[in-house]
Design an enzyme around this catalytic site. Sequence first.
Site, PDB file in Angstrom:
ATOM      1  N   ASP A 284       0.856  -1.182   0.000  1.00 48.65           N
ATOM      2  CA  ASP A 284       0.000   0.000   0.000  1.00 48.65           C
ATOM      3  C   ASP A 284       0.895   1.236   0.000  1.00 48.65           C
ATOM      4  OD1 ASP A 284       1.022   0.105   2.547  1.00 48.65           O
ATOM      5  OD2 ASP A 284      -0.879  -0.235   3.572  1.00 48.65           O
TER       6      ASP A 284
ATOM      7  N   ASP B 105       1.565   3.479   2.393  1.00 51.30           N
ATOM      8  CA  ASP B 105       2.467   3.553   3.548  1.00 51.30           C
ATOM      9  C   ASP B 105       3.650   2.604   3.389  1.00 51.30           C
ATOM     10  OD1 ASP B 105       1.223   5.529   4.956  1.00 51.30           O
ATOM     11  OD2 ASP B 105      -0.004   4.197   6.175  1.00 51.30           O
TER      12      ASP B 105
END
Length: 358
Positions: free
Chosen positions: A223, A225
């Site tokens: 993702d 992050d």
Amino acid sequence: DGGAHLEGFRSAMTRTLGRYLEESPLNKRGKIAIKGEDCREGLTAVLSIKMADPKFSSQAKEKLVSSGVRSPIETLVSDCLGAFLLERPSEARAVLEKIMDSARARDAARKARELTRRKNVLEVGGLPGKLADCQIKDPAECEIFLVEGDSAGGSAKQGRDRRTQAILPLKGKILNVESATNAKIAANAEISDLCTALGIGLGKKFDLDDLRYERVVIMTDADVDGSHIRTLILTFFYRRMLPLIEQGFLYIAQPPLYRIQTGRKVEYTYSEEEKDEYLANLNGSRNPQLQRYKGLGEMNPDQLWETTMNPESRQMLSVTIDNALEVDDTFTTLMGELVAPRKSFIQAHARSVQNLDV
């Protein structure tokens, strides 16, 4: 000292000789993997270049940084060297034998170092408490996974091969070292644990011969992050442990994005395109169940092993540097303190973003 012209020469020479060696009967079944240092050992070369408006890195003109010089040199060296090897097989054989001898000597020296460099817990004065280390001591058989947080670290520790795989969970996003002072970097707990686990020190104490693992693998969530954390770790290795990358020790794990189950059959796909293609081939004849993995912690230990950590089935990317000048400029632009260059980069590439978290 480097420079665009030398980068082009080295890249073309290594690539051309490597390709010729792969096809040569001297290297049976591709057993010997050569590196640029093997090709350059004992080499003397003279590059004479005439160009309009050359650009240098400083007033002392120590390094040529003109972006347009590398490509013509790569093409010229690749074409001429390739023709030489084909037209003069006896000379080509002598060159290849010299390169292979250098590669064998390098490999033998590496193995000799590995037998003595891996230290146990008492010898290094204590390893990080959250490090789950390997059971064996031979660095040539060991690898360490740098994972994002305790959740992913727990799954990785349960799913790993305890003999050869070490797990080091990193808490949150590590320090951005691009503009940090040496004192701030040295005081950072996550970076300190990472350096201790690897065994190679930092700054003046850095010694790659003491590396405790053959592979250092960055394993973060699929993702935004996770991508940011991976970039911060790459920035640290590029700015503070560049030889680790140059000598081929750094890798990036590729966890799957989707788990697709049709009846009792389970398939993992590693990109949106791969998922769409797989579903299209089902022709709507089944009712597939899709699971999107956003974090490694969502995966069971056996799933993480099967898809991402098992050497027999996993996909990993080797981190390499094809153009040092471009890489250096990219890190400076994206991770540095100046906002204006980063804003310009974002505006220029906004329409090509594929993974945007809004």
